[in-house]
Design an enzyme around this catalytic site. Structure first.
Site, PDB file in Angstrom:
ATOM      1  N   TYR A   1       0.899  -1.136  -0.212  1.00  0.00           N
ATOM      2  CA  TYR A   1      -0.174  -0.054   0.103  1.00  0.00           C
ATOM      3  C   TYR A   1       0.722   1.282  -0.064  1.00  0.00           C
ATOM      4  O   TYR A   1       2.018   1.224  -0.016  1.00  0.00           O
ATOM      5  CB  TYR A   1      -0.933   0.074   1.185  1.00  0.00           C
TER       6      TYR A   1
ATOM      7  N   ARG B   1       7.773   4.363  -5.000  1.00  0.00           N
ATOM      8  CA  ARG B   1       7.789   3.396  -3.853  1.00  0.00           C
ATOM      9  C   ARG B   1       7.077   2.370  -4.122  1.00  0.00           C
ATOM     10  O   ARG B   1       7.219   1.255  -3.820  1.00  0.00           O
ATOM     11  CB  ARG B   1       7.883   4.170  -2.347  1.00  0.00           C
TER      12      ARG B   1
ATOM     13  N   ARG C   1      -7.730 -20.555  -2.627  1.00  0.00           N
ATOM     14  CA  ARG C   1      -6.676 -20.196  -1.523  1.00  0.00           C
ATOM     15  C   ARG C   1      -5.531 -21.187  -1.780  1.00  0.00           C
ATOM     16  O   ARG C   1      -5.913 -22.438  -1.713  1.00  0.00           O
ATOM     17  CB  ARG C   1      -7.186 -20.331  -0.129  1.00  0.00           C
TER      18      ARG C   1
ATOM     19  N   LYS D   1       6.577  -1.941   1.445  1.00  0.00           N
ATOM     20  CA  LYS D   1       5.412  -1.281   2.418  1.00  0.00           C
ATOM     21  C   LYS D   1       4.130  -2.235   2.288  1.00  0.00           C
ATOM     22  O   LYS D   1       3.406  -1.979   1.521  1.00  0.00           O
ATOM     23  CB  LYS D   1       4.990   0.094   1.914  1.00  0.00           C
TER      24      LYS D   1
ATOM     25  N   GLU E   1      11.994   2.259  14.055  1.00  0.00           N
ATOM     26  CA  GLU E   1      10.960   3.387  13.701  1.00  0.00           C
ATOM     27  C   GLU E   1       9.664   3.447  14.384  1.00  0.00           C
ATOM     28  O   GLU E   1       9.580   2.545  15.174  1.00  0.00           O
ATOM     29  CB  GLU E   1      10.851   3.141  11.967  1.00  0.00           C
TER      30      GLU E   1
HETATM   31  N1  PDD Z   1       3.051   4.888   7.320  1.00  0.00           N
HETATM   32  N2  PDD Z   1       7.627   3.659   8.647  1.00  0.00           N
HETATM   33  C1  PDD Z   1       6.467   2.857   8.572  1.00  0.00           C
HETATM   34  C2  PDD Z   1       6.521   1.655   9.282  1.00  0.00           C
HETATM   35  C3  PDD Z   1       5.384   3.655   8.204  1.00  0.00           C
HETATM   36  O1  PDD Z   1       4.242   2.769   8.099  1.00  0.00           O
HETATM   37  C4  PDD Z   1       5.454   4.769   7.563  1.00  0.00           C
HETATM   38  C5  PDD Z   1       4.337   5.559   6.920  1.00  0.00           C
HETATM   39  C6  PDD Z   1       6.726   5.632   7.591  1.00  0.00           C
HETATM   40  C7  PDD Z   1       6.574   6.863   6.888  1.00  0.00           C
HETATM   41  O2  PDD Z   1       6.815   6.790   5.619  1.00  0.00           O
HETATM   42  P1  PDD Z   1       6.330   8.059   4.631  1.00  0.00           P
HETATM   43  O3  PDD Z   1       6.880   9.113   5.025  1.00  0.00           O
HETATM   44  O4  PDD Z   1       6.603   7.816   3.290  1.00  0.00           O
HETATM   45  O5  PDD Z   1       4.669   7.970   4.810  1.00  0.00           O
HETATM   46  C8  PDD Z   1       7.798   5.053   8.198  1.00  0.00           C
HETATM   47  C9  PDD Z   1       1.763   5.245   6.465  1.00  0.00           C
HETATM   48  C10 PDD Z   1       1.737   6.957   6.698  1.00  0.00           C
HETATM   49  C11 PDD Z   1       0.685   4.607   7.271  1.00  0.00           C
HETATM   50  O6  PDD Z   1       0.732   3.496   7.239  1.00  0.00           O
HETATM   51  O7  PDD Z   1      -0.530   5.127   7.288  1.00  0.00           O
END
Ligand code: PDD
Length: 294
Positions: free
Chosen positions: A33, A52, A100, A147, A180
């Site tokens: 996502y 990304r 599945r 992501k 993070e």
């Molecule tokens: N999350 N690290 C993680 C684990 C994240 O899920 C996110 C962003 C970031 C920051 O990435 P960016 O600056 O590209 O948004 C770092 C989004 C906002 C979410 O899950 O809603």
């Protein structure tokens, strides 16, 4: 005005939007996502987020559901149809629907879903907000550079934070270093005024698009960023702390595990980088950075 969602090429009322029960996103979290902030009708770092998204898909060998141009068109159409000027657009791509089976299906198309949520970008209010964080062990897999929607570790971390009255959980590796936030990158400011944030090498964190934009902005402004891991103990003693993400932008962290950071208010440098980011993200004449996966 009904809210509109996007599902595989169709714009549908949000409450009726659905994917099949055998969608692999639902069955296996076999999906990725992206989230893009919409500020005053402008998409912040759209190029970086789409870069990304393409990379996450490539890493997992999921096909791009539409061309980039078609996706950009659909994003704009979502904004237009929902008549929202300030919000967040979520794009989710799964490996599609198939009976599945853990292995990849031999045929079938990726699923693409988009949803748009209203948000407020009241910057003075964001600077004044008392945002707390707690620390939790980082129990995630080893490909945190992708992501993916497999977010159960982050769900548990956010819940632990919420139960302690905090908005974010900073996840900590086995050696006591912060990786993070559960949905953001983590930053501290040391006594010399340097920004410190963990490097993205070794895939231990997500390479935030907001983080990358901040790096470029700080370089231009001659604000020093030191990319190195920092411990929880260091974070407690930091002059300032904040998180970066597309949703929270630059969010001051004024307390970690019940310990006050700095004077317990948003720090000066934190406010400065938030202002820099807002100018950058909302200036349509300034070309936004491409996101560099390296
Ligand atoms: N999350 N690290 C993680 C684990 C994240 O899920 C996110 C962003 C970031 C920051 O990435 P960016 O600056 O590209 O948004 C770092 C989004 C906002 C979410 O899950 O809603």
């Amino acid at each position: 005005m009904p809210r509109i969602a996007y599902v595989n090429g169709r714009y549908v009322p949000h409450r009726e939007a659905a994917v099949h029960v055998e969608d692999r996103g639902f069955q296996f979290a076999d999906s990725v996502y992206e989230v893009i902030a919409l500020m005053g009708g402008k998409l912040a770092d759209e190029v970086g987020h789409l870069d990304r998204l393409e990379r996450s898909l490539k890493e997992l060998r999921i096909a791009m559901p539409r061309s980039r141009r078609a996706m950009q068109f659909a994003i704009r159409e979502m904004v237009r149809r929902n008549r929202i000027r300030d919000g967040m657009i979520y794009m989710q791509v799964t490996r599609g629907t198939a009976p599945r089976d853990f292995k990849f299906p031999s045929k079938g198309a990726s699923t693409l879903v988009m949803t748009l949520y209203p948000a407020s970008y009241d910057i003075p209010a964001r600077k004044a907000a008392v945002k707390k964080a707690v620390t939790v062990p980082d129990i995630r897999w080893k490909r945190r550079d992708i992501k993916t929607t497999a977010l159960i570790a982050q769900v548990l971390a956010k819940q632990a934070a919420a139960e302690k009255g905090a908005y974010e959980a900073w996840m900590v590796d086995d050696k006591g270093y912060v990786t993070e936030g559960s949905s953001s990158n983590a930053w501290i400011v040391d006594k010399k005024g340097n920004l410190i944030t963990r490097p993205t090498a070794n895939n231990t964190i997500l390479k935030g698009v907001t983080r990358s934009a901040l790096q470029a902005l700080c370089k231009k402004e001659k604000i020093k960023i030191v990319e190195r891991p920092f411990t929880v103990a260091e974070a407690y003693k930091a002059k300032e702390a904040f998180t970066s993400s597309a949703v929270a932008l630059i969010a001051p962290v004024v307390e970690i595990d019940g310990k006050k950071i700095g004077n317990g208010k948003a720090g000066d440098l934190t406010c400065k980088v938030l202002d820099l980011y807002m100018d950058y993200a909302t200036d349509e004449h300034r070309r936004q950075e491409r996101w560099n996966p390296k």
